[in-house]
Write a protein that holds these residues in place. Structure first.
Motif, mmCIF file in Angstrom:
data_model
loop_
_atom_site.group_PDB
_atom_site.id
_atom_site.type_symbol
_atom_site.label_atom_id
_atom_site.label_comp_id
_atom_site.label_asym_id
_atom_site.label_seq_id
_atom_site.Cartn_x
_atom_site.Cartn_y
_atom_site.Cartn_z
ATOM 1 N N ALA A 56 1.310 -1.272 0.207
ATOM 2 C CA ALA A 56 0.193 -0.279 -0.189
ATOM 3 C C ALA A 56 1.063 1.384 0.153
ATOM 4 C CB ALA A 56 -0.864 -0.221 1.236
ATOM 5 N N LEU A 57 0.647 1.634 -0.713
ATOM 6 C CA LEU A 57 0.699 3.377 -1.090
ATOM 7 C C LEU A 57 -0.006 4.553 -0.531
ATOM 8 C CD1 LEU A 57 3.621 5.337 -1.171
ATOM 9 C CD2 LEU A 57 2.766 5.198 -3.452
ATOM 10 N N GLU A 58 0.161 5.295 0.516
ATOM 11 C CA GLU A 58 -0.997 5.965 1.236
ATOM 12 C C GLU A 58 0.010 7.046 1.294
ATOM 13 O OE1 GLU A 58 -3.744 5.147 1.297
ATOM 14 O OE2 GLU A 58 -3.936 2.683 1.204
ATOM 15 N N GLU B 160 -2.692 9.766 2.954
ATOM 16 C CA GLU B 160 -3.381 10.256 4.277
ATOM 17 C C GLU B 160 -3.572 9.100 5.580
ATOM 18 O OE1 GLU B 160 -6.114 12.931 3.421
ATOM 19 O OE2 GLU B 160 -6.757 11.456 1.845
ATOM 20 N N ASN B 161 -3.899 9.571 6.683
ATOM 21 C CA ASN B 161 -4.752 7.850 6.869
ATOM 22 C C ASN B 161 -4.163 6.499 6.060
ATOM 23 O OD1 ASN B 161 -6.400 9.860 8.466
ATOM 24 N ND2 ASN B 161 -8.481 9.379 6.500
ATOM 25 N N GLU B 162 -2.948 6.863 6.696
ATOM 26 C CA GLU B 162 -1.657 5.305 5.816
ATOM 27 C C GLU B 162 -1.725 4.396 7.028
ATOM 28 O OE1 GLU B 162 1.959 6.575 6.663
ATOM 29 O OE2 GLU B 162 1.680 7.752 4.837
ATOM 30 N N ILE B 163 -2.030 4.304 8.193
ATOM 31 C CA ILE B 163 -2.188 3.365 9.081
ATOM 32 C C ILE B 163 -3.898 2.738 8.915
ATOM 33 C CG2 ILE B 163 -2.340 2.247 11.486
ATOM 34 C CD1 ILE B 163 0.766 2.705 10.290
ATOM 35 N N GLU B 164 -4.284 3.682 9.150
ATOM 36 C CA GLU B 164 -6.394 3.224 8.823
ATOM 37 C C GLU B 164 -6.656 1.875 7.427
ATOM 38 O OE1 GLU B 164 -4.857 6.418 10.014
ATOM 39 O OE2 GLU B 164 -5.897 5.848 11.816
ATOM 40 N N ASN B 165 -5.784 3.476 6.447
ATOM 41 C CA ASN B 165 -6.495 2.944 5.144
ATOM 42 C C ASN B 165 -5.614 1.486 4.544
ATOM 43 O OD1 ASN B 165 -8.026 4.703 4.058
ATOM 44 N ND2 ASN B 165 -5.925 6.415 3.648
ATOM 45 N N ALA B 166 -4.522 1.157 5.672
ATOM 46 C CA ALA B 166 -4.111 -0.158 4.741
ATOM 47 C C ALA B 166 -4.314 -0.814 5.873
ATOM 48 C CB ALA B 166 -2.651 0.293 5.441
ATOM 49 N N LYS B 167 -5.291 -1.268 7.231
ATOM 50 C CA LYS B 167 -5.904 -2.320 8.031
ATOM 51 C C LYS B 167 -7.080 -2.185 6.900
ATOM 52 C CE LYS B 167 -4.061 -0.666 12.711
ATOM 53 N NZ LYS B 167 -4.223 -1.017 13.925
ATOM 54 N N LEU B 168 -7.705 -1.604 6.605
ATOM 55 C CA LEU B 168 -9.117 -1.776 5.304
ATOM 56 C C LEU B 168 -8.623 -2.775 4.221
ATOM 57 C CD1 LEU B 168 -10.701 2.256 5.529
ATOM 58 C CD2 LEU B 168 -11.509 -0.084 7.067
ATOM 59 N N LYS B 169 -7.417 -1.574 3.415
ATOM 60 C CA LYS B 169 -7.213 -2.909 2.708
ATOM 61 C C LYS B 169 -7.287 -4.812 2.556
ATOM 62 C CE LYS B 169 -3.794 -2.297 -1.233
ATOM 63 N NZ LYS B 169 -2.590 -1.670 -2.100
ATOM 64 N N ILE B 170 -6.405 -4.649 4.252
ATOM 65 C CA ILE B 170 -5.617 -5.755 4.729
ATOM 66 C C ILE B 170 -7.509 -7.023 4.971
ATOM 67 C CG2 ILE B 170 -5.573 -8.076 6.824
ATOM 68 C CD1 ILE B 170 -3.374 -5.055 6.702
ATOM 69 N N GLN B 171 -8.322 -6.068 5.487
ATOM 70 C CA GLN B 171 -10.143 -6.771 5.303
ATOM 71 C C GLN B 171 -10.477 -6.925 4.441
ATOM 72 O OE1 GLN B 171 -11.723 -4.334 7.894
ATOM 73 N NE2 GLN B 171 -11.100 -4.928 10.301
ATOM 74 N N LYS B 172 -10.749 -5.960 3.299
ATOM 75 C CA LYS B 172 -11.010 -6.020 1.712
ATOM 76 C C LYS B 172 -10.781 -6.465 1.033
ATOM 77 C CE LYS B 172 -12.017 -1.956 -0.382
ATOM 78 N NZ LYS B 172 -11.804 -0.594 -0.675
ATOM 79 N N LYS B 173 -9.293 -6.631 1.238
ATOM 80 C CA LYS B 173 -8.423 -8.016 0.186
ATOM 81 C C LYS B 173 -7.849 -8.831 0.775
ATOM 82 C CE LYS B 173 -7.402 -4.142 -2.482
ATOM 83 N NZ LYS B 173 -7.483 -3.759 -4.206
#
Length: 152
Positions: free
Chosen positions: A77-79, A81-94
């Motif tokens: 993930a390259l984020e 803003e809200n880096e950690i939160e967006n990365a966690k969402l990506k873990i769940q969604k994918k």
């Protein structure tokens, strides 16, 4: 190695071999969109402006996560803003086991540089920020994560 030109070809290649792998590292940055209509010939200059309509490409990583059996699936993930939160969402969604979060906020990290500073986040949301290091050393860290997964 399987050479591809388009996101669709990469999707097909990944799905062709995915059932036969133990680990998949989805490190390629595939375009999220493609032109909806591809011209067969050169588009001649005729108007002052021109619009290209885009459509989403297939999400390769998410599709692999949907069919995952026992594979250890790693995404990036390259984020900005809200880096950690967006990365966690990506873990769940994918349905990932591990994500390698890249930040452009740190000096010496990112594209076009020999170094990077990443943060590892696993499927249980354990967060491990790493120091700035060579990209080769980051690759070694990723391999060590895989080894530790299979020897835990």
């Amino acid at each position: 190695m399987v050479r591809v030109v388009s996101a669709q070809q990469m999707y097909e290649a990944c799905h062709e071999f995915y059932n036969d792998v133990d680990v998949a590292i989805a490190a390629a940055a595939v375009a999220d969109y493609r032109p909806k209509n591809v011209a067969e010939q050169k588009i001649k200059k005729s108007e002052a402006s021109f619009t290209i309509e885009l459509e989403k490409t297939k999400d390769i990583l998410a599709s692999l996560g949907e069919i995952k059996k026992n594979q250890f699936l790693i995404g990036f993930a390259l984020e900005t803003e809200n880096e950690i939160e967006n990365a966690k969402l990506k873990i769940q969604k994918k349905n990932l086991d591990l994500i390698v979060l890249n930040s452009l906020q740190d000096e010496g990290a990112g594209f076009g540089k020999p170094t990077n500073k990443v943060t590892f986040i696993d499927k249980d949301f354990a967060i491990e920020p790493m120091e700035l290091k060579s990209k080769e050393d980051v690759a070694v860290d990723i391999i060590n994560k895989i080894i530790n997964h299979y020897h835990a």
